[in-house]
Scaffold this active site. Structure first.
Site, PDB file in Angstrom:
ATOM      1  N   HIS A  28      54.062  35.587  34.622  1.00 29.41           N
ATOM      2  CA  HIS A  28      54.746  34.097  34.976  1.00 29.41           C
ATOM      3  C   HIS A  28      56.239  34.461  34.970  1.00 29.41           C
ATOM      4  CE1 HIS A  28      51.154  33.087  32.252  1.00 29.41           C
ATOM      5  NE2 HIS A  28      50.984  32.469  33.485  1.00 29.41           N
ATOM      6  N   GLY A 138      51.031  33.235  41.866  1.00 29.16           N
ATOM      7  CA  GLY A 138      50.743  34.748  41.790  1.00 29.16           C
ATOM      8  C   GLY A 138      49.486  35.015  42.584  1.00 29.16           C
TER       9      GLY A 138
HETATM   10  P1  AMP Z   1      48.291  30.447  34.647  1.00 28.90           P
HETATM   11  O1  AMP Z   1      49.225  29.995  33.774  1.00 28.90           O
HETATM   12  O2  AMP Z   1      47.225  31.396  34.580  1.00 28.90           O
HETATM   13  O3  AMP Z   1      47.493  29.104  35.503  1.00 28.90           O
HETATM   14  O4  AMP Z   1      49.107  31.236  35.862  1.00 28.90           O
HETATM   15  C1  AMP Z   1      50.349  30.489  36.359  1.00 28.90           C
HETATM   16  C2  AMP Z   1      50.615  31.224  37.696  1.00 28.90           C
HETATM   17  O5  AMP Z   1      50.908  32.524  37.170  1.00 28.90           O
HETATM   18  C3  AMP Z   1      49.736  31.238  38.651  1.00 28.90           C
HETATM   19  O6  AMP Z   1      50.269  31.158  40.041  1.00 28.90           O
HETATM   20  C4  AMP Z   1      49.131  32.738  38.419  1.00 28.90           C
HETATM   21  O7  AMP Z   1      48.510  33.254  39.824  1.00 28.90           O
HETATM   22  C5  AMP Z   1      50.402  33.473  38.230  1.00 28.90           C
HETATM   23  N1  AMP Z   1      49.905  34.677  37.439  1.00 28.90           N
HETATM   24  C6  AMP Z   1      49.032  34.726  36.303  1.00 28.90           C
HETATM   25  N2  AMP Z   1      49.140  36.143  36.111  1.00 28.90           N
HETATM   26  C7  AMP Z   1      49.702  36.781  36.936  1.00 28.90           C
HETATM   27  C8  AMP Z   1      49.937  38.132  37.082  1.00 28.90           C
HETATM   28  N3  AMP Z   1      49.531  39.098  36.217  1.00 28.90           N
HETATM   29  N4  AMP Z   1      51.033  38.532  38.321  1.00 28.90           N
HETATM   30  C9  AMP Z   1      51.391  37.547  39.009  1.00 28.90           C
HETATM   31  N5  AMP Z   1      51.197  36.245  38.859  1.00 28.90           N
HETATM   32  C10 AMP Z   1      50.467  35.950  37.693  1.00 28.90           C
END
Ligand code: AMP
Length: 271
Positions: A28, A138
């Protein structure tokens, strides 16, 4: 948030949005830093969106730590943390949803049939509230990226979707808020997911284009750990998520979903 965004836009400030569900990790923070390089004002939303979870999924126990998140957001360069309540986004009688009918159907859509409807609805709402010039996502959630891009295109939304490569632990495990559910032994087994993907990438780099061979090898690697149950291993077009029999370098990705005991993880790699 909406009035503030109108004011920022009237001052000609560029706005970047990073939508998250909180419990932030280095993945994030990389998105936030990336946004900060491109725009004047970075808005991080933290909202555990109930409608993207299925009835038997982990909404209630999804990890939350607001104090830590706020500190990390500030350190990474976020200007605004937007944290709406569920009642504000989905008041009593709420009845409007966005569903995409093609890209979201396979892979995650098979086991989670209402997931992307929930994701697109909340992302569209966040876009309308924050009116960002760019929104950063991501590559970890490859199908989400493809579905969001399709919505933006299909609905003529004026926002640039910026995609950041997956951030991994030093042993290869893709960072995820859900990794905190893993015990030490489960975490050791979970590493094979990224190892299977890396093997597929190596095979493509050395000239293998046949999807069956890549899927067979990846499945074999996943099968070496007894806690792993494969949900899918697929080679697909990165934009449409359609299955590919022959890899097209730069256009294909391998996507994996697997249970590590009761923890469901996803990961993918561009081939
Ligand atoms: P989430 O909080 O899981 O909904 O993720 C929020 C954003 O962070 C989304 O766009 C995810 O794809 C991105 N994200 C989560 N994990 C990763 C990671 N390991 N590398 C890059 N982006 C990530």
């Amino acid at each position: 948030m909406q009035s503030l965004a109108v004011k920022l836009r009237s001052e000609k400030r560029l706005i970047g949005l990073v939508p998250t569900m909180g419990y932030l990790h280095e993945g994030h923070l990389t998105l936030i830093r990336h946004a900060k390089e491109q725009v004047d004002t970075v808005v991080v939303s933290i909202f555990v969106n109930p409608i993207q979870f299925g009835p038997s999924e982990d909404f209630a126990k999804y990890p939350r730590d607001l104090e830590r998140d706020l500190k990390l957001c500030a350190e990474a360069g976020a200007d605004i943390v937007f944290r709406p309540s569920t009642d504000e986004l989905y008041p009593k009688g709420y009845s409007t949803y966005i569903s995409e009918d093609f890209i979201g159907k396979p892979l995650e859509g098979v086991s989670r049939p209402t997931h992307f409807r929930g994701v697109l609805t909340v992302v569209a709402k966040l876009f309308n509230i924050v009116s960002p010039d760019i929104a950063v996502f991501g590559q970890k959630d490859a199908q989400q990226v493809a579905v969001v891009k399709k919505m933006v295109n299909d609905l003529h939304m004026i926002v640039n979707i910026v995609v950041v490569p997956t951030v991994r632990e030093s042993d290869g495990l893709a960072m995820s808020s859900r990794n905190r559910y893993l015990s030490t032994t489960q975490r050791e087994d979970a590493i094979v997911i990224s190892q299977a993907l890396r093997k597929a990438k190596e095979m493509v780099d050395s000239g293998v284009k046949n999807a069956d061979r890549l899927i067979a090898e990846a499945t074999h690697i996943l099968g070496t750990k007894r806690r792993i149950r494969v949900i899918y291993v697929a080679t697909v077009d990165r934009a449409t998520m359609e299955p590919q029999r022959e890899i097209i370098p730069g256009k294909s990705l391998m996507a994996i979903a697997a249970w590590v005991d009761e923890v469901r993880l996803i990961d993918n790699m561009l081939l």
